[in-house]
Design an enzyme around this catalytic site. Structure first.
Site, PDB file in Angstrom:
ATOM      1  N   LYS A  39      42.463  51.995  50.119  1.00  0.00           N
ATOM      2  CA  LYS A  39      41.798  50.699  50.290  1.00  0.00           C
ATOM      3  C   LYS A  39      42.706  49.570  49.805  1.00  0.00           C
ATOM      4  O   LYS A  39      43.708  49.811  49.114  1.00  0.00           O
ATOM      5  CB  LYS A  39      40.493  50.693  49.482  1.00  0.00           C
ATOM      6  N   ARG A 136      26.149  50.555  40.632  1.00  0.00           N
ATOM      7  CA  ARG A 136      26.637  49.811  41.816  1.00  0.00           C
ATOM      8  C   ARG A 136      25.808  50.292  43.011  1.00  0.00           C
ATOM      9  O   ARG A 136      24.591  50.276  42.944  1.00  0.00           O
ATOM     10  CB  ARG A 136      28.149  50.044  41.985  1.00  0.00           C
ATOM     11  N   TYR A 266      55.725  23.211  34.047  1.00  0.00           N
ATOM     12  CA  TYR A 266      54.585  22.321  33.794  1.00  0.00           C
ATOM     13  C   TYR A 266      54.081  22.431  32.357  1.00  0.00           C
ATOM     14  O   TYR A 266      53.870  23.521  31.843  1.00  0.00           O
ATOM     15  CB  TYR A 266      53.426  22.675  34.725  1.00  0.00           C
ATOM     16  N   MET A 314      53.137  28.082  41.365  1.00  0.00           N
ATOM     17  CA  MET A 314      52.677  28.736  42.596  1.00  0.00           C
ATOM     18  C   MET A 314      53.780  29.552  43.263  1.00  0.00           C
ATOM     19  O   MET A 314      53.550  30.652  43.770  1.00  0.00           O
ATOM     20  CB  MET A 314      52.148  27.684  43.584  1.00  0.00           C
TER      21      MET A 314
HETATM   22  C1  LIG Z   1      38.647  52.683  44.199  1.00  0.00           C
HETATM   23  C2  LIG Z   1      37.812  53.879  44.147  1.00  0.00           C
HETATM   24  C3  LIG Z   1      38.369  55.146  43.885  1.00  0.00           C
HETATM   25  C4  LIG Z   1      39.787  55.332  43.405  1.00  0.00           C
HETATM   26  O1  LIG Z   1      39.826  55.050  42.022  1.00  0.00           O
HETATM   27  P1  LIG Z   1      41.148  55.221  41.141  1.00  0.00           P
HETATM   28  O2  LIG Z   1      40.718  54.934  39.762  1.00  0.00           O
HETATM   29  O3  LIG Z   1      42.108  54.203  41.679  1.00  0.00           O
HETATM   30  O4  LIG Z   1      41.627  56.613  41.353  1.00  0.00           O
HETATM   31  C5  LIG Z   1      37.566  56.261  44.011  1.00  0.00           C
HETATM   32  N1  LIG Z   1      36.263  56.140  44.366  1.00  0.00           N
HETATM   33  C6  LIG Z   1      35.677  54.941  44.567  1.00  0.00           C
HETATM   34  C7  LIG Z   1      34.236  54.888  44.924  1.00  0.00           C
HETATM   35  C8  LIG Z   1      36.420  53.771  44.454  1.00  0.00           C
HETATM   36  O5  LIG Z   1      35.837  52.584  44.649  1.00  0.00           O
END
Ligand SMILES: *Cc1c(COP(=O)(O)O)cnc(C)c1O
Length: 374
Positions: A39, A136, A266, A314
């Protein structure tokens, strides 16, 4: 003294050999099937290349958070089993079904939407996501009866195939994770009594896959660790036998010799204490270098470790290199593999008050990714 190639201001070098190694290593360590989580553009490493490297390293399956990410992988020609679990409100799953994407479902509405996208010729593959304490999404224990019953009915009708049940841990404490694991056992039993026999069950992400053998269940869902980063605050990549896959580096774009008392960037949060050389690196918070790490983030230039001087802007930041012989075109490494002298992504995380996950994931679109294989 390492030099950047001419014409390159900044880049993230992605070692796909490291991803392959990490998956191979974790598969052996966990003795489990690996679902590689790609992801968020493969945690910033590139979703397609990460997916291919993970599969080459022995991952059996892939996962993304949402369906559009999964569809992009299918468009790139990736054919492996692929799960997506976080859906837009009232999403229709027609495109996902056509692309043979497995749907993680968290509600009766999502089970129905999956069935509506399925047919006897092409049942939609579904994995039931159950709530075990994280707060969640996921089917709540009070809904197991209804949702599992509905899923079993659609499965009998041939519209869906329930191939998995899964959950996610909070990593709050070993006790909390054991409690969640025992709730997961209850969920599996409820699925069985509803007439479901999903072959896959998984609850462990990187943290539990490495640290909690009883949570492996023959299948683990690995994200951060496949990119070579440690999910633990107190253990490094090397401690876990992992190799960080991303090196973030920029070129020194300008150098300036200045007298003592020169203000830098800055707000003049940094002033030179003596005559000194200021090296400008053309990367900033637009590129994912966290502004919160102003005055704190580590940078290696020519085998010496420095700290960002003053505010990260930036597009650029400054390093006060004193009398070090730094020249335009020299390489400035923000993070990479500490085994070869780079700062760790977790050093930037510490400097910015965040975690290594965010440091790699936030690297921006202005940073070209260059793939290498070590
Ligand atoms: C992102 C995620 C993972 C992976 O988690 P890591 O800690 O990066 O291994 C696994 N399951 C779900 C539901 C996630 O959202």
């Amino acid at each position: 003294m390492s030099r950047m190639p001419d014409g390159v201001a900044r880049e993230a070098v992605i070692d796909v050999g490291a991803i392959e190694h990490n998956v191979r290593h974790l598969r052996a360590l966990t003795a489990s099937e690996v679902i590689a989580v790609v992801k968020a553009d493969g945690y910033g490493h590139g979703a397609e290349r990460s997916a291919r490297a993970a599969l080459a390293g022995g991952a059996a399956r892939l996962a993304t958070a949402d369906v559009p990410e999964a569809l992009a992988l299918r468009s790139a020609g990736i054919d492996a089993p692929l799960l997506a679990w976080l859906h837009a409100p009232n999403a229709s799953f027609q495109d996902a079904a056509a692309a043979r994407i497995e749907l993680g479902v968290s509600s009766v509405e999502q089970v129905r939407a999956a069935a509506a996208a399925g047919s006897r010729e092409r049942p939609v593959r579904v994995q039931l996501k159950v709530e075990t304490g994280l707060g969640r999404n996921g089917i709540a224990p009070s809904e197991y009866g209804t949702v599992f019953g509905e899923a079993a009915r659609f499965e009998r009708e041939g519209l869906i195939e329930v191939i998995g049940v899964f959950s996610h841990l909070s990593n709050t404490s070993p006790e909390d994770d054991r409690t969640a694991l025992s709730r997961f056992t209850v969920a599996q039993a409820a699925a069985e009594s509803a007439g479901l026999h999903p072959p896959l069950r998984h609850i462990a992400a990187s943290h539990a896959a490495i640290d909690m053998p009883e949570a492996r269940l023959g299948c683990v869902r690995l994200g951060v660790a496949i990119y070579g980063l440690s999910p633990f605050a107190d253990r490094s990549s090397a401690d876990l036998g992992l190799r960080p896959a991303m090196t973030l580096r920029g070129a020194v774009a300008a150098v300036r010799r200045v007298p003592a008392g020169q203000g830098v960037s800055y707000g003049y949060l940094h002033r030179t204490v003596a005559e000194s050389t200021l090296a400008l690196v053309a990367m900033g918070y637009a590129d994912g270098v966290p502004r919160a790490a102003s005055g704190a983030g580590p940078v290696v230039i020519g085998d010496r470790r420095f700290t960002v001087a003053g505010r990260i802007a930036m597009d650029q930041f400054v390093v006060d290199v004193g009398d070090a012989p730094v020249e335009v075109g020299d390489e400035a490494v923000l993070f990479g593999d500490p085994a070869v002298g780079a700062p760790a992504a977790s050093d930037w995380a510490d400097a910015a008050g965040t975690i290594n996950y965010e440091i790699v994931t936030r690297v921006g679109p202005r940073v070209p990714r260059r793939e290498v294989r070590s």
